[in-house]
Write an enzyme that holds these catalytic residues in place. Structure first.
Site, PDB file in Angstrom:
ATOM      1  CG  HIS A 245      47.302  81.787 -10.607  1.00  0.00           C
ATOM      2  ND1 HIS A 245      47.498  82.430 -11.811  1.00  0.00           N
ATOM      3  CD2 HIS A 245      47.601  82.696  -9.647  1.00  0.00           C
ATOM      4  CE1 HIS A 245      47.909  83.666 -11.583  1.00  0.00           C
ATOM      5  NE2 HIS A 245      47.976  83.860 -10.282  1.00  0.00           N
TER       6      HIS A 245
ATOM      7  CE  LYS B  80      31.975  59.143 -13.214  1.00  0.00           C
ATOM      8  NZ  LYS B  80      32.185  59.116 -14.666  1.00  0.00           N
TER       9      LYS B  80
ATOM     10  CB  SER C  30      27.977  55.969 -15.098  1.00  0.00           C
ATOM     11  OG  SER C  30      28.404  55.105 -16.128  1.00  0.00           O
TER      12      SER C  30
ATOM     13  CD  GLU D  99      29.114  67.243 -15.888  1.00  0.00           C
ATOM     14  OE1 GLU D  99      30.275  66.874 -16.068  1.00  0.00           O
ATOM     15  OE2 GLU D  99      28.148  66.457 -15.907  1.00  0.00           O
TER      16      GLU D  99
END
Ligand code: ARG
Length: 465
Positions: A160, A287, A281, A294
């Site tokens: 979980h 970043k 970024s 992804e």
């Protein structure tokens, strides 16, 4: 009849195909990818026609030589296919006829594009299975190498997404090895399904000439021939199996991507993906984004989409061939391209990923991950498990209130919860002992993980796929 109909089926038509319909139905833009398979299939078919006494040996020779020239021309980029000829098969046939005239027109006897196209796709699928299996093995090797390198690194195991029990990072990594081992099997099975030679089925009823199908299969590297011509020209199950294998593979890639993405957050800080596989970024200078992971997670959607696309194309089709089937190819090709590019970049990215061992291990020491071990300790001293569970639950609550970790509780503190605790409890309190106690086949004890790694290396080595 004024305007000549150039199509191969021109005979019965009074008007040529509308330009719009021609553009709409042309598949050359993508099925030209099958040109090698198509030519190889045609060469073998020409030989079969000699045996069937449809072609003379001299005619076959002429055809084969011309086809070989076309192959070379295409490989060198000298020959481009034309959309007006609808598909790769018509293109190659027209090139052949342009080269050798009348003799070229004899090749299609007994054959149909219906049995031809699926033979091509089967050859293609077989080849791509071996390519993909090779890439999966490479990725598996990266997982094994990392597991070996981090054999003793302790991390929190999760259920979980809550810290559950300590495990070895190597055990976690080897879990993915297992997933990819199953994927490999599924691809190989899809390859076996594809390994059926369909030529000789004609348009649907079977070729009207005495084609030695077994010999043709052998020549084209197929181990079996199709058993029913109607099924043969309309069966695309092997493509569905291929896409299903790809979907599960991508599911596994996507799961690990998700972990890498979470693990690379500031909050987790378990891994650092190399600069070479992350991006910055354009607005936020601090970043470092896990774009490759992804994208791999995102591309899973395309592959699932392709599987759904294929199943949907097939579901309403009456026997035998229907033009809908032309839509199978882009789904297959996109699946192949996506899976191959994902596997390749993944191996690279993963090999360059740094695992922050200290952070992982520190995380495994926080959050009462050995609570189950303490309960088992009590079980070992005769307390029924449910009762032990409740006792340890109270200990955890106490630790929470006093901001303590179980392993730092003194024996006296423990004895307040149960008088069966003695000194030896220290042996079960640590993450190390918890892991060492999972000394069971498939468990996380270091010796078991080492065994798993050894077995995996051996399997990869002996795996002839
Ligand atoms: N381009 C077609 C396909 O991919 C080849 C078969 C066409 N057959 C036909 N009868 N129109 O399925």
């Amino acid at each position: 009849m004024a305007e000549k109909n150039k199509k191969a089926w021109g005979g019965r038509f009074r008007e040529p195909l509308a330009k719009t319909a021609e553009a709409f139905s042309s598949s050359v833009a993508y099925d030209s990818r099958l040109f090698k398979q198509d030519i190889v299939g045609s060469i073998a078919y020409a030989r079969a026609l000699v045996k069937a006494k449809v072609l003379s040996a001299a005619e076959a020779k002429k055809i084969i030589r011309a086809l070989e020239e076309i192959m070379r021309g295409m490989q060198a980029g000298r020959i481009a296919l034309k959309a007006e000829f609808e598909d790769v098969h018509m293109n190659i046939e027209s090139l052949l006829i342009a080269k050798i005239g009348e003799t070229g027109k004899k090749l299609h006897a007994g054959r149909s594009r219906n049995d031809q196209v699926v033979t091509d796709v089967r050859m293609y699928a077989k080849y791509e299975v071996t390519e993909i299996v090779r890439l999966i093995k490479k990725l598996q090797t990266v997982f094994i190498d990392l597991a070996e390198k981090h054999i003793k690194v302790i991390m929190p195991g999760y259920t979980h997404l809550q810290r559950a029990q300590p495990v070895l990072l190597s055990h976690h990594l080897m879990a993915y090895y297992e997933m990819f081992a199953r994927d490999k099997e599924k691809f190989l099975a899809a390859g076996c399904e594809a390994d059926v030679m369909t030529l000789g089925s004609g348009a649907l009823a079977g070729a009207g000439f005495d084609i030695d199908r077994e010999a043709l299969a052998k020549e084209l590297g197929f181990s079996k021939i199709s058993k029913n011509s109607l099924d043969a020209v309309s069966d695309r199950d092997f493509i569905v199996s291929f896409a299903a294998a790809a979907s599960l593979l991508m599911t596994h890639i996507s799961r690990f991507s998700e972990e890498l993405i979470i693990w690379s957050t500031y909050e987790f800080n378990f891994v650092e993906i190399s600069d070479r596989y992350t991006t910055g970024s354009s607005i936020m200078p601090q970043k470092k984004n896990p774009d490759i992971a992804e994208l791999c997670r995102g591309k899973t959607g395309r592959v699932f989409g392709n599987l759904t696309r294929l199943l949907t194309i097939l579901k309403g089709l009456p026997l035998a061939y229907n033009r809908d089937l032309q839509e199978d190819k882009e789904a297959l090709f996109d699946t192949v391209d996506t899976v191959k590019s994902v596997l390749a970049i993944y191996s690279e990215m993963l090999a360059a990923t740094k695992f922050n061992a200290e952070v992982m291990t520190a995380a495994a020491r926080k959050g009462y991950l050995t609570a189950t071990d303490v309960a088992y300790y009590l079980v070992g001293r005769g307390i029924p498990f449910r009762e032990a569970h409740a006792i340890v639950g109270k200990i955890v609550a106490y630790c929470e209130e006093s901001n303590m970790q179980i392993e730092y509780l003194s024996l006296n503190q423990l004895k307040q919860f149960s008088d069966v605790f003695t000194y030896d409890v220290t042996r079960v309190l640590s993450a190390e002992s918890s892991i060492a106690n999972r000394d069971i086949p498939g468990g996380t004890a270091a010796s078991r993980v080492k065994e798993a790694i050894k077995r995996a290396r051996k399997d990869l080595l002996h795996d002839k796929a």
